[in-house]
Every structure is written in C-alpha cells, then in structure tokens.
Design a protein around this motif. Structure first.
Motif, PDB file in Angstrom:
ATOM      1  N   THR A   1       0.739  -1.480  -0.010  1.00  0.00           N
ATOM      2  CA  THR A   1       0.065   0.346  -0.151  1.00  0.00           C
ATOM      3  C   THR A   1       0.865   1.208  -0.037  1.00  0.00           C
TER       4      THR A   1
ATOM      5  N   ALA B   1      -2.570  -3.154  -2.773  1.00  0.00           N
ATOM      6  CA  ALA B   1      -3.967  -4.201  -2.536  1.00  0.00           C
ATOM      7  C   ALA B   1      -4.840  -3.306  -2.939  1.00  0.00           C
TER       8      ALA B   1
ATOM      9  N   TYR C   1      -8.623   3.125   3.317  1.00  0.00           N
ATOM     10  CA  TYR C   1      -7.606   4.474   2.943  1.00  0.00           C
ATOM     11  C   TYR C   1      -7.606   5.157   2.335  1.00  0.00           C
TER      12      TYR C   1
ATOM     13  N   TRP D   1      -8.617  -6.674  -3.182  1.00  0.00           N
ATOM     14  CA  TRP D   1      -9.201  -6.482  -2.172  1.00  0.00           C
ATOM     15  C   TRP D   1     -10.502  -5.539  -1.561  1.00  0.00           C
TER      16      TRP D   1
ATOM     17  N   HIS E   1      -7.181 -11.428  -2.353  1.00  0.00           N
ATOM     18  CA  HIS E   1      -5.681 -11.027  -0.787  1.00  0.00           C
ATOM     19  C   HIS E   1      -7.485 -11.259   0.294  1.00  0.00           C
TER      20      HIS E   1
ATOM     21  N   ASN F   1      -4.489 -10.820   6.575  1.00  0.00           N
ATOM     22  CA  ASN F   1      -4.617  -9.157   6.844  1.00  0.00           C
ATOM     23  C   ASN F   1      -5.532  -8.559   7.828  1.00  0.00           C
TER      24      ASN F   1
ATOM     25  N   TYR G   1      -8.150  -8.577   6.761  1.00  0.00           N
ATOM     26  CA  TYR G   1      -9.484  -7.477   5.611  1.00  0.00           C
ATOM     27  C   TYR G   1     -10.718  -8.807   5.301  1.00  0.00           C
TER      28      TYR G   1
ATOM     29  N   ARG H   1      -3.964 -15.216  -1.296  1.00  0.00           N
ATOM     30  CA  ARG H   1      -2.248 -14.702  -0.560  1.00  0.00           C
ATOM     31  C   ARG H   1      -3.535 -14.822   1.619  1.00  0.00           C
TER      32      ARG H   1
ATOM     33  N   PHE I   1      -2.602  -9.488  13.052  1.00  0.00           N
ATOM     34  CA  PHE I   1      -2.763  -7.549  12.008  1.00  0.00           C
ATOM     35  C   PHE I   1      -4.356  -7.324  12.041  1.00  0.00           C
TER      36      PHE I   1
ATOM     37  N   TYR J   1       3.490   6.046   3.688  1.00  0.00           N
ATOM     38  CA  TYR J   1       1.789   6.092   2.496  1.00  0.00           C
ATOM     39  C   TYR J   1       1.556   7.367   2.222  1.00  0.00           C
TER      40      TYR J   1
END
Ligand code: PHB
Length: 364
Positions: free
Chosen positions: A26, A58, A68, A102, A176, A179, A181, A228, A235, A346
């Motif tokens: 990201t 993603a 985000y 994602w 994805h 993590n 999501y 993945r 996380f 970021y």
C-alpha cells in the motif's frame, strides 16, 4: 554456482525469470479524485520490472471495499485506463504484473465509504485498529453485518474486478485473503459470528473464499490466480481459535481450485516471523499442489536458503522492494541495499517512491 533463487520458474504458461517477487504494498498515491492509477504509479512499477513477478498494491474491487485514502480501485473505466498505463509500462520494461484484489470489510471508516455509510463485515464487530482518512489516522467505524443475499453481490463485485483486471492487461490476479480484511474476516471465528451458510463451521466460514475463487478462475485461467493468507497474523485485530484447522481447509480449497500459487505471510504482518507453538507452515504448504510463495522478513540469506532447500518456490519482498527498484540485481551481486524511509511509505509524491537509486546510475 548460481543459486536457485535467481533461476526461472514456470507457473502454467507464465515463466518468471527469477524467484524474487515484489510483494503487494500500500503506497496511497492513486489520484485522489476517483482513486485512479497515474503516470507516477506506472513509473514506480516499471522501475521494478526485473522482479520475477510484481503483485500490485491492494486494490479495492468496489467503493465499499476501500479502507484508506488514495488506494487505487479496479471498478471504474478511469481506473481500468489508469491500470492499462501501468501494465503497459511494466510489460515494455520486460516485466510481469498481477493485480491484488481487495475488499477491506470492516477495516474502514464512514468518511471513506459511499454516502458515509457504515463499512460491511461478516458480523457487526468493530476492529480495534485504525485507518488513514483525509484528516489523518482514525479509529475504524462500527460495521454492519452483510445480509446473506448481499454476499452474492460482493462475489459479483470480485468477478467484475477480475474482468477489469483482464481488460487492463494484467497477467493474472491475486486474491487478498490475508491481514484481517473481508475474506479473512469470514474465515476466522473471532470476526465471523454468522448463523447463515457463511458462518459457524469451517466449511461455512470458507464458503465465501470458495465462491470468490470460483468466479476469479472463470475469468482468468486458474494458474493465473494466486491467493494470499496470513494464518497466524493478528494484524487488523483478528484471530482464530484453531488457525491450523481453518487454514488447512482454506488452503485445500485453493488447491482444489487449481490456483497457480499460494502466498503466505509467515508470522505477524510486517512484524516478527515467530509462530504460535502449534503452528506448522510446512504442513499447511503441503496441502497446496501449486507453487508456494513465502513472505515476511526474508533477507538474502534466508531467501536463498528457503528456495535452495525447497521450503519455498518464490520469495516476496516488501519493504526491501520499496527502497530497491533493482532488488534482483542487488541480491544477485550481494550488493548493499538502500534503506527504506518509513516517513514516505504511505502517501505523498515522487519522494520516497520513484527516487530510490539504482546500483548503476541508470539513464533516466
Ligand atoms: C495497509 O494499508 O496498511 C495495508 C494494506 C493491505 C495489507 C496490509 C496493510 O495487506
């Protein structure tokens, strides 16, 4: 003698010139109006085209899948056109690139959602984590649980994003499912308290994964689809009462779908490689028939050893790829690596994005 890390690997009809992969990262540099990939993004990826394979940052499959600011999407014509510039630049530079699909689920904020709506999730349980919004870091917003009938719509959003990835010239796609999501939220029992066919038993919790893999492999050949997972990572404020059992089922599903590769975050995302006492990555990996891509904290020696011993087929590098566009050459020559600057990970512009130096001063 040349180490196996630097030798080709074929997945289906795709030959990678080496086993070094650029991990999904990201970077929050899509054009803010419409989350569209742009010329700067194309330059960044093209600089890294000597990777055996590039996996994009993603990329949200729908406006609802965003968590985000300035992460790119793959649902609008403008985004497809933007990604086409990226894939063209990577291909012109001799590379290969997969899009990472994602949906953030509950890891979002009302200010990032269409009409300021609540984020969606398997169950209405708020993540104790933060996201990055237009005004800085913010606690995630309380989500609402998806209706059973809506889950099909989410699956269709994945299908459209895969079709868009194909239209934009990607060589393949990665789901994805890591993590914390959306897919991971369905898989694990800390976040999935549903009582319909998508919750409860492991079979039910892996149902969405199976349905999404079915549509993705109807758009791309299965060998051009990867997945993945991060079975032992917390996380995104996520956990599972029995990750070995949950992910054995998930990985078996991915293997049965004939996917090209299994990509695993070994340990804590962006953190330690340490695993809980009963965790066994090797055992999980054996359940998958295709190629095994390992990620998390690999340095040159660990990567060479993992590929040499057969513990992994491919190694995905994250932060090292941020700072070293020519990572393959640097690893091959055992040259020093540039140090990544966390302050520019970021968001922002060219600084800390396309200005990390190559080993050999390169004609621009
Ligand atoms: C992030 O934006 O911080 C992020 C995105 C995707 C991940 C992990 C972290 O898989």
């Amino acid at each position: 003698m040349i180490e196996k890390l630097f030798t080709p690997l074929t997945i289906g009809t795709l030959t990678l010139p080496n086993r070094i992969v650029m991990a999904p990262l990201t970077r929050n540099r899509a054009t803010p109006d419409g989350d569209v990939p742009n010329a700067l993004n194309a330059e960044y990826y093209a600089q890294r085209a000597t990777a055996g394979l590039i996996i994009t940052e993603a990329t949200q499959i729908s406006p609802e899948g965003k968590g985000y600011i300035q992460t790119p999407g793959l649902y609008s014509p403008e985004q497809v056109a933007g990604w086409q510039k990226v894939t063209d630049a990577v291909h012109a530079a001799g590379g290969r690139i997969f899009a990472q699909l994602w949906h953030v689920g509950r890891v979002s904020h009302t200010s990032l959602q269409p009409n300021g709506q609540a984020p969606v999730a398997p169950s209405a349980i708020t993540a104790a984590t933060q996201v990055f919004t237009a005004t800085g870091f913010a606690d995630t917003s309380p989500p609402r649980a998806l209706e059973t009938s809506e889950v099909k719509r989410v699956v269709e959003d994945y299908r459209k994003a895969a079709e868009n990835a194909k239209a934009a010239g990607f060589d393949g796609i990665e789901l994805h499912a890591a993590n914390g999501y959306l897919i991971d939220q369905f898989l694990r029992d800390s976040t999935n308290k549903r009582t319909d066919e998508y919750g409860g038993s492991i079979e039910n919790r892996t149902r969405l994964l199976g349905e999404v893999l079915a549509v993705l492999t109807s758009v791309f050949p299965a060998s051009r689809v990867g997945v993945r997972f991060s079975p032992f990572s917390n996380f995104g404020d996520i956990s599972d009462s029995d990750p070995m059992a949950t992910f054995a089922a998930a990985i078996t599903k991915a293997s049965d779908a004939g996917l090209g590769y299994l990509h695993m975050v070994e340990g804590q995302t962006g953190g330690t490689r340490e695993l809980p006492p009963n965790a066994d990555i090797g055992k999980l990996r054996k359940l998958f028939k295709g190629v095994y891509m390992a990620n998390n904290g690999y340095d040159r020696d660990l990567a060479i050893r993992a590929v040499e011993t057969g513990a992994a087929d491919l190694i995905a590098f994250g932060s090292r790829y941020i700072a070293n566009p020519d990572l393959v050459e640097r690893l091959a020559r055992n040259a020093p690596l540039n140090v990544p600057d966390k302050a520019t990970f970021y968001g922002g512009g060219a600084e800390g994005y396309v200005d990390y130096p190559f080993l050999d001063a390169k004609a621009a």
